[in-house]
Design a protein around this motif. Sequence first.
Motif, mmCIF file in Angstrom:
data_model
loop_
_atom_site.group_PDB
_atom_site.id
_atom_site.type_symbol
_atom_site.label_atom_id
_atom_site.label_comp_id
_atom_site.label_asym_id
_atom_site.label_seq_id
_atom_site.Cartn_x
_atom_site.Cartn_y
_atom_site.Cartn_z
ATOM 1 N N ARG A 130 47.182 44.552 28.882
ATOM 2 C CA ARG A 130 46.416 43.867 30.099
ATOM 3 C C ARG A 130 47.438 45.273 31.274
ATOM 4 N NH1 ARG A 130 48.079 39.085 28.837
ATOM 5 N NH2 ARG A 130 46.926 37.258 29.404
ATOM 6 N N PHE A 131 46.715 45.638 31.888
ATOM 7 C CA PHE A 131 46.896 47.185 32.767
ATOM 8 C C PHE A 131 48.497 47.136 33.090
ATOM 9 C CE2 PHE A 131 47.941 49.521 36.907
ATOM 10 C CZ PHE A 131 46.778 50.344 36.196
ATOM 11 N N ARG A 165 41.183 49.719 32.997
ATOM 12 C CA ARG A 165 41.487 48.307 32.686
ATOM 13 C C ARG A 165 39.739 47.439 31.557
ATOM 14 N NH1 ARG A 165 42.958 48.405 37.605
ATOM 15 N NH2 ARG A 165 44.684 47.735 38.713
ATOM 16 N N THR A 168 40.088 44.639 29.534
ATOM 17 C CA THR A 168 40.204 43.494 30.360
ATOM 18 C C THR A 168 38.076 43.809 30.739
ATOM 19 O OG1 THR A 168 41.763 43.163 32.092
ATOM 20 C CG2 THR A 168 39.746 42.269 32.573
#
Length: 375
Positions: A130-131, A165, A168
């Motif tokens: 994730r970020f 991102r 995602t």
Amino acid sequence: MHLRLRIAAVLGVLVAVNALFVLAVLWAYGVLIPGVVAGAIVFARHGTIGFDLVQLPASLTTVAVLVVGFLGAQVYYGYRRVLADTRNGDGDADHAVGRIVRRLAMTADVPEPNVRVVESDDASCYTVGRFTDATIVVTTGLVERLDADELEAVLAHELAHVANRDVTLMTVATLFLEIADRAYRSARLARRAVRAPGSVSFQGRVALQWFFPLVALTYVFVAPILWAFPSIAQWATRTLSHAREFAADAAAAEITGKPLALATALSTLAEADRRRPETDLRAAKMQALCVVPADAVSGRSVESVPTPAQPSDEDERRDRVRTWLEGETPSTAGTSRGGPAATDTHPPVTDRIRRLQRLAADEELESRANREGST
């Protein structure tokens, strides 16, 4: 700005298609099939059909909740699937790759990702997570093939994916493509049972045995509704992936100030990719996360990282890029292992290199104008 608008537009299409997919499935099984069955019974008894097919299968609130849940489940399951084969690295790794990533993260003002260097002869680099909890995975083969500036440019490319991102976005996009394809295939179970009985799974045979009327109605009425979703999802995934790669290339060039370093790195990786045995890249679930289309690797993490070679000068890089582009032909310029399937996840390497070449030329013109203006 153009790439950002394009990514936003494709994301909007993808979310809309997800919502339409949920609504189509609900309508098919909540309105269409019950309506067809009830209408057939009423028609057989009374000779009239009074069932209204033009109606929502549920309230708008219920549909919205189901769509949000559908998207949330894709993100959750997608992360679990992507991270299943990769252990997190050590964010405080004190080696050349870790130091480069730390410096680039400070330059780009993004959270420092973890770094994991894997022992492998394959030249590969990709990002998972994730970020705020991302891991950049680098192979020793990549470090050995690239010089210091090229390695920095590739790592900046991956850091741009973290900042944007992209993990995602692509997790949701690729997973929906898989869901849509499987749903359409399942809806055609009755056809497969007739034409290729041996290809029907155990679950499919159970469904045919116990729910044959529903299976038959699904093929006749639901399959035509679902047939377009895999194609739309594939288009959205391909378009989104191509746009994110171009955006990451541009961001890496801006972060490092050396677009030609990324261009020569891409040409080196593309040449190495062609020399590998051919595989079906569509079966590699994490290929969209790599800097060029390649199988993601898993293996033993190493603490002793090879020292990157000394960087080349800009004139030499410019000549390498020009020579590489002139040596490409229409049959090889956009392909990699697996042929055209590679372009489903990445734009052709030649297109990426040409864009970086133009960025380098623009930077050189701007630098020359600034020097002339200061004299």
